[in-house]
Scaffold this active site. Sequence first.
Site, PDB file in Angstrom:
ATOM      1  N   HIS A   1       9.632  -2.953   0.314  1.00 38.61           N
ATOM      2  CA  HIS A   1       9.350  -1.799  -0.539  1.00 38.61           C
ATOM      3  C   HIS A   1      10.032  -0.587   0.076  1.00 38.61           C
ATOM      4  O   HIS A   1      10.068  -0.452   1.309  1.00 38.61           O
ATOM      5  CB  HIS A   1       7.841  -1.532  -0.650  1.00 38.61           C
ATOM      6  CG  HIS A   1       7.103  -2.666  -1.256  1.00 38.61           C
ATOM      7  ND1 HIS A   1       7.123  -2.915  -2.609  1.00 38.61           N
ATOM      8  CD2 HIS A   1       6.363  -3.646  -0.686  1.00 38.61           C
ATOM      9  CE1 HIS A   1       6.405  -4.000  -2.843  1.00 38.61           C
ATOM     10  NE2 HIS A   1       5.942  -4.461  -1.703  1.00 38.61           N
ATOM     11  N   LEU A   2      10.555   0.263  -0.768  1.00 40.66           N
ATOM     12  CA  LEU A   2      11.188   1.489  -0.296  1.00 40.66           C
ATOM     13  C   LEU A   2      10.160   2.442   0.303  1.00 40.66           C
ATOM     14  O   LEU A   2      10.375   3.035   1.352  1.00 40.66           O
ATOM     15  CB  LEU A   2      11.917   2.178  -1.453  1.00 40.66           C
ATOM     16  CG  LEU A   2      13.104   1.408  -2.037  1.00 40.66           C
ATOM     17  CD1 LEU A   2      13.468   1.964  -3.402  1.00 40.66           C
ATOM     18  CD2 LEU A   2      14.273   1.451  -1.097  1.00 40.66           C
ATOM     19  N   SER A   3       9.038   2.600  -0.389  1.00 37.72           N
ATOM     20  CA  SER A   3       8.004   3.528   0.066  1.00 37.72           C
ATOM     21  C   SER A   3       6.949   2.777   0.877  1.00 37.72           C
ATOM     22  O   SER A   3       6.861   1.547   0.823  1.00 37.72           O
ATOM     23  CB  SER A   3       7.345   4.218  -1.134  1.00 37.72           C
ATOM     24  OG  SER A   3       6.607   3.282  -1.902  1.00 37.72           O
TER      25      SER A   3
ATOM     26  N   ARG B 169       0.134   5.377  -0.472  1.00 38.99           N
ATOM     27  CA  ARG B 169       0.182   5.789  -1.876  1.00 38.99           C
ATOM     28  C   ARG B 169      -1.134   5.478  -2.577  1.00 38.99           C
ATOM     29  O   ARG B 169      -2.150   5.243  -1.933  1.00 38.99           O
ATOM     30  CB  ARG B 169       1.375   5.102  -2.546  1.00 38.99           C
ATOM     31  CG  ARG B 169       2.687   5.543  -1.860  1.00 38.99           C
ATOM     32  CD  ARG B 169       3.905   5.122  -2.576  1.00 38.99           C
ATOM     33  NE  ARG B 169       3.927   5.667  -3.928  1.00 38.99           N
ATOM     34  CZ  ARG B 169       4.688   5.163  -4.882  1.00 38.99           C
ATOM     35  NH1 ARG B 169       5.476   4.142  -4.632  1.00 38.99           N
ATOM     36  NH2 ARG B 169       4.670   5.695  -6.087  1.00 38.99           N
TER      37      ARG B 169
ATOM     38  N   HIS C 258       1.876  -5.844  -7.504  1.00 40.26           N
ATOM     39  CA  HIS C 258       0.451  -5.573  -7.609  1.00 40.26           C
ATOM     40  C   HIS C 258      -0.204  -6.231  -8.822  1.00 40.26           C
ATOM     41  O   HIS C 258      -1.408  -6.098  -9.009  1.00 40.26           O
ATOM     42  CB  HIS C 258       0.218  -4.058  -7.689  1.00 40.26           C
ATOM     43  CG  HIS C 258       1.121  -3.288  -6.783  1.00 40.26           C
ATOM     44  ND1 HIS C 258       1.030  -3.352  -5.409  1.00 40.26           N
ATOM     45  CD2 HIS C 258       2.172  -2.477  -7.050  1.00 40.26           C
ATOM     46  CE1 HIS C 258       1.973  -2.589  -4.875  1.00 40.26           C
ATOM     47  NE2 HIS C 258       2.681  -2.053  -5.849  1.00 40.26           N
TER      48      HIS C 258
ATOM     49  N   ASP D 257       3.309 -17.325  -7.814  1.00 40.28           N
ATOM     50  CA  ASP D 257       3.409 -18.780  -7.902  1.00 40.28           C
ATOM     51  C   ASP D 257       4.848 -19.249  -7.719  1.00 40.28           C
ATOM     52  O   ASP D 257       5.100 -20.245  -7.037  1.00 40.28           O
ATOM     53  CB  ASP D 257       2.857 -19.273  -9.240  1.00 40.28           C
ATOM     54  CG  ASP D 257       1.346 -19.150  -9.358  1.00 40.28           C
ATOM     55  OD1 ASP D 257       0.667 -18.908  -8.332  1.00 40.28           O
ATOM     56  OD2 ASP D 257       0.838 -19.278 -10.496  1.00 40.28           O
TER      57      ASP D 257
ATOM     58  N   ALA E  12       6.439  -2.838  -9.214  1.00 41.91           N
ATOM     59  CA  ALA E  12       5.083  -2.837  -9.771  1.00 41.91           C
ATOM     60  C   ALA E  12       4.523  -4.249  -9.947  1.00 41.91           C
ATOM     61  O   ALA E  12       3.308  -4.439  -9.881  1.00 41.91           O
ATOM     62  CB  ALA E  12       5.064  -2.089 -11.102  1.00 41.91           C
TER      63      ALA E  12
ATOM     64  N   TYR F 105      11.384   7.706  -3.562  1.00 41.40           N
ATOM     65  CA  TYR F 105      12.295   6.568  -3.470  1.00 41.40           C
ATOM     66  C   TYR F 105      13.674   6.907  -2.910  1.00 41.40           C
ATOM     67  O   TYR F 105      14.487   6.009  -2.707  1.00 41.40           O
ATOM     68  CB  TYR F 105      12.448   5.919  -4.851  1.00 41.40           C
ATOM     69  CG  TYR F 105      11.134   5.417  -5.399  1.00 41.40           C
ATOM     70  CD1 TYR F 105      10.506   4.320  -4.826  1.00 41.40           C
ATOM     71  CD2 TYR F 105      10.505   6.055  -6.453  1.00 41.40           C
ATOM     72  CE1 TYR F 105       9.284   3.864  -5.300  1.00 41.40           C
ATOM     73  CE2 TYR F 105       9.287   5.611  -6.942  1.00 41.40           C
ATOM     74  CZ  TYR F 105       8.683   4.520  -6.365  1.00 41.40           C
ATOM     75  OH  TYR F 105       7.480   4.079  -6.841  1.00 41.40           O
TER      76      TYR F 105
ATOM     77  N   GLU G   7       9.087  -9.695   1.704  1.00 42.44           N
ATOM     78  CA  GLU G   7       8.733  -8.677   0.718  1.00 42.44           C
ATOM     79  C   GLU G   7       9.174  -7.322   1.259  1.00 42.44           C
ATOM     80  O   GLU G   7       8.913  -7.010   2.421  1.00 42.44           O
ATOM     81  CB  GLU G   7       7.210  -8.694   0.511  1.00 42.44           C
ATOM     82  CG  GLU G   7       6.674  -7.638  -0.414  1.00 42.44           C
ATOM     83  CD  GLU G   7       5.147  -7.673  -0.499  1.00 42.44           C
ATOM     84  OE1 GLU G   7       4.600  -6.694  -1.069  1.00 42.44           O
ATOM     85  OE2 GLU G   7       4.505  -8.619  -0.022  1.00 42.44           O
TER      86      GLU G   7
ATOM     87  N   PRO H 263      10.995  -4.211 -11.673  1.00 44.62           N
ATOM     88  CA  PRO H 263      11.084  -3.206 -12.727  1.00 44.62           C
ATOM     89  C   PRO H 263      11.269  -1.789 -12.203  1.00 44.62           C
ATOM     90  O   PRO H 263      10.715  -1.403 -11.178  1.00 44.62           O
ATOM     91  CB  PRO H 263       9.754  -3.340 -13.471  1.00 44.62           C
ATOM     92  CG  PRO H 263       8.837  -4.015 -12.523  1.00 44.62           C
ATOM     93  CD  PRO H 263       9.697  -4.880 -11.665  1.00 44.62           C
TER      94      PRO H 263
ATOM     95  N   ARG I  30      -1.809   0.369  -5.263  1.00 47.23           N
ATOM     96  CA  ARG I  30      -0.582  -0.161  -4.657  1.00 47.23           C
ATOM     97  C   ARG I  30      -0.846  -0.847  -3.319  1.00 47.23           C
ATOM     98  O   ARG I  30       0.051  -1.446  -2.743  1.00 47.23           O
ATOM     99  CB  ARG I  30       0.441   0.952  -4.466  1.00 47.23           C
ATOM    100  CG  ARG I  30       0.932   1.555  -5.761  1.00 47.23           C
ATOM    101  CD  ARG I  30       2.046   2.556  -5.502  1.00 47.23           C
ATOM    102  NE  ARG I  30       2.290   3.378  -6.652  1.00 47.23           N
ATOM    103  CZ  ARG I  30       3.084   3.034  -7.685  1.00 47.23           C
ATOM    104  NH1 ARG I  30       3.699   1.889  -7.684  1.00 47.23           N
ATOM    105  NH2 ARG I  30       3.244   3.872  -8.687  1.00 47.23           N
TER     106      ARG I  30
END
Length: 150
Positions: free
Chosen positions: A103-105, A110, A83, A90, A80, A25, A101, A12, A114
């Site tokens: 993540h940009l940040s 943070r 988290h 699952d 999001a 970002y 996995e 999202p 998070r």
Amino acid sequence: MATHNILIINGPNLDQLGSREPEIYGHMTLTDIETMCHAAAAKQDLTVNFMQSNAEDGIIAAIHTARNDGTEAIIINAAAFTHTSVAIRDAIQMFSGIRIEVHLSNVFAREPFRHHSYLSDIVNGVICGFGADSYRLAIEAVGHKLHTKA
């Protein structure tokens, strides 16, 4: 001709990249990142399927499809949902291929909420904090694992 298929899943609000909090970002759009991913994948003899959904069910459906369509790896930025979503956890856990996995940040620099991921303990690796390069690094890791069977 690429011989390995990977799926890159974006969660999202990632469709808002480029204008959403660029100080966190970056300025690249999701389309820019997709273009970069296709180029990086081609260098690794990989074919990328790239998707984004703001809804859990779209992400889960893509993972379920990947289980049966020859996809060998999933790179996921669940945003999001990382988290919050046991359902995505699952689904990812059912996928038998490589799972990374991204993540940009740097999520650990943070807000405390998070810092917890429902995915980190069931994936092969986590790459975060390198902006759009997090995706490129994940693609390189997938290529290495597929080509060396590491």
